[in-house]
Write an enzyme that holds these catalytic residues in place. Sequence first.
Site, short mmCIF file in Angstrom:
data_model
loop_
_atom_site.label_atom_id
_atom_site.label_comp_id
_atom_site.label_asym_id
_atom_site.label_seq_id
_atom_site.Cartn_x
_atom_site.Cartn_y
_atom_site.Cartn_z
N GLN A 10 -2.45 -4.93 0.57
CA GLN A 10 -3.20 -4.88 2.00
C GLN A 10 -4.40 -4.28 1.83
OE1 GLN A 10 0.53 -2.89 3.55
NE2 GLN A 10 -0.62 -3.07 5.58
N SER A 91 0.26 -2.75 -5.43
CA SER A 91 1.06 -2.60 -4.37
C SER A 91 1.86 -3.83 -3.76
CB SER A 91 0.29 -2.08 -3.17
OG SER A 91 1.16 -1.33 -2.28
N LEU A 92 1.74 -4.14 -2.67
CA LEU A 92 2.24 -5.21 -2.17
C LEU A 92 2.28 -6.34 -2.88
CD1 LEU A 92 3.49 -6.96 0.68
CD2 LEU A 92 1.31 -7.35 1.06
N ARG A 116 9.62 -4.70 5.18
CA ARG A 116 9.08 -3.35 4.29
C ARG A 116 8.12 -2.81 5.37
NH1 ARG A 116 4.55 -3.14 0.59
NH2 ARG A 116 4.69 -1.57 -1.26
N HIS A 200 2.99 5.01 -0.27
CA HIS A 200 3.24 5.41 -1.84
C HIS A 200 3.25 6.78 -1.71
CE1 HIS A 200 2.62 1.43 -3.14
NE2 HIS A 200 1.63 1.33 -2.46
N GLN A 249 8.38 1.97 -5.52
CA GLN A 249 7.27 1.58 -5.35
C GLN A 249 6.45 2.36 -4.06
OE1 GLN A 249 5.39 -1.39 -3.64
NE2 GLN A 249 4.44 -2.43 -5.50
#
Length: 312
Positions: A10, A91-92, A116, A200, A249
């Site tokens: 993102q 991340s994503l 999510r 996170h 995560q």
Amino acid sequence: MSFAALFPGQGSQSVGMLAELMDSHPVVAQTLAEAGDALGIDLAGMVREGPEELLNRTENTQPAMLASGVAVWRAFREAGGPLPAAMAGHSLGEFTALVCAGAMDFADAVRLVAERGRLMQAAVPEGQGAMAAILGLDDDVVRQVCADAAQGQVVEAVNYNSPGQVVIAGDAEAVERAIELAGEAGAKRAVRLPVSVPSHCSLMQPAAEQLRARLEEVDIRTPEVPVIHNVDVAAHSDPAEIRDLLARQLHNPVRWVETVQKLAAEGNPLMLELGPGKVLMGLIRRIDRKITCIPVQDPAGLEKALEAVKGE
């Protein structure tokens, strides 16, 4: 040449992203349409024309970024691009890597990351959480700043993006206190990021538990290419372990510096950033200038990447 495939997360999205590649490689538009069908929305239209506020809503951004990364990967493979030695995603982007490594079906992953996004937004009401980028401080100093700023609330270092660039996240008031303390500690810059979810950090634990339950319903297989995970900077072949890491995560830091260093140490001097933007290329330059990173988001980038991996 041995190379690693990297997928952005993102923050790399923009209205009109991949437009040139869409025009020259039909698989890109097809992939976005496929993602939209999985969600029952016109995702391709949102990517092409916006509006920006709609694309930037996290439950839309996440499937749009995943679909864009998969679209670029498919274009790369269709054009004769070989399999990489390893993959990773920021991340994503880790979900994108797992789809491209054959560990997860595309439609399942699209629905999963949309969920999510919804779970993350629901875990912390808009306005209550925040994220900020701290530039020019050592990791230890950033962690100490967070500890001093918490005062009974949550503020944590969550993205170790490059040396001297750490993102923090938590309760909005605690993040504001940390920004102030970081300035006093000598940070070059400490700026709040335009996001609605404090990703996170431990505030995401409720979302992580709900995502864990959702992950149990998704078929996950052993990846055909090793995928280095954000949480522990290691590759895993056991689907149960992969599910656990994807849930964890959400409330654990993204260890991007270590991920890039591991990929380089394993003999990958070339890395391809497959997807919109050049965020990862910028981070890699600050992590290790000996690594060549090629962003692949348009026909010229694709051509350059194909030449590089084929050693032409």
